[in-house]
Write a protein that holds these residues in place. Structure first.
Motif, PDB file in Angstrom:
ATOM      1  N   PRO A 115       0.793  -1.282   0.035  1.00 33.81           N
ATOM      2  CA  PRO A 115       0.073   0.269  -0.029  1.00 33.81           C
ATOM      3  C   PRO A 115       1.009   1.120  -0.009  1.00 33.81           C
ATOM      4  O   PRO A 115       2.063   1.303   0.515  1.00 33.81           O
ATOM      5  N   SER A 152      -3.895   7.576   1.581  1.00 33.02           N
ATOM      6  CA  SER A 152      -3.583   6.286   1.130  1.00 33.02           C
ATOM      7  C   SER A 152      -4.062   5.958  -0.368  1.00 33.02           C
ATOM      8  O   SER A 152      -4.858   6.612  -0.873  1.00 33.02           O
ATOM      9  N   TRP A 198      -5.019   1.962  -1.387  1.00 33.53           N
ATOM     10  CA  TRP A 198      -4.842   0.464  -1.040  1.00 33.53           C
ATOM     11  C   TRP A 198      -5.013  -0.295  -2.480  1.00 33.53           C
ATOM     12  O   TRP A 198      -6.317  -0.530  -2.649  1.00 33.53           O
TER      13      TRP A 198
END
Length: 142
Positions: A16, A37, A39
């Motif tokens: 990630p 982030s 993912w």
């Protein structure tokens, strides 16, 4: 409300791209809090993104360790490791159903590891690409 991620969709290894805020743990969950982030399970498939918390519910006793960059041996320690983690490097599912979370360590470039015996559920509190998630779920059902 958190979105549950189907365990069969989780790859054997995930790299990630996250801005780590904190890693916390209680008796049943490892929580990875991030300010930003991606993912993605591949370059083209990104299920979750942005700020939020990835929550890994687990059973069993977690194991914590660290090692120097070119060392083979891991050194077991207690959960105090969680306070010194700087970045999430990768997540791996081992053949024995255990899950390994590799982090860079704030001190001297050490690598920290958290091992969970069995992950029972994964949840995400941030943004979700619902179309991609539904497509993944439909592939599992086939």
């Amino acid at each position: 409300m958190p979105t549950e991620f189907p365990l069969p969709l989780f790859p054997k290894q995930l790299l990630p791209d996250v801005e780590l805020d904190a890693v916390t743990m209680d008796e049943t969950a490892l929580t990875i809090s991030v300010s930003d982030s991606e993912w993605a399970i591949s370059r083209d498939i990104e299920y979750f993104f942005g700020p939020g918390e990835m929550i890994f519910s687990f059973t069993g006793q977690p194991t914590f360790g660290w090692k120097k960059p070119k060392e083979e041996a891991w050194h077991k320690i207690t959960s105090e490791l969680l306070e010194r983690l700087a970045a999430l490097e990768r997540i791996e599912r081992a053949d024995n159903d255990s899950w390994l979370f590799y982090f860079s360590h704030r001190e001297k470039g050490y690598l920290g590891i958290v091992i969970l015996e069995t992950v029972t559920k994964i949840e995400w509190t941030g943004e979700v690409d619902e179309k991609v998630l539904e497509l993944g779920k439909s592939l599992i059902q086939q």
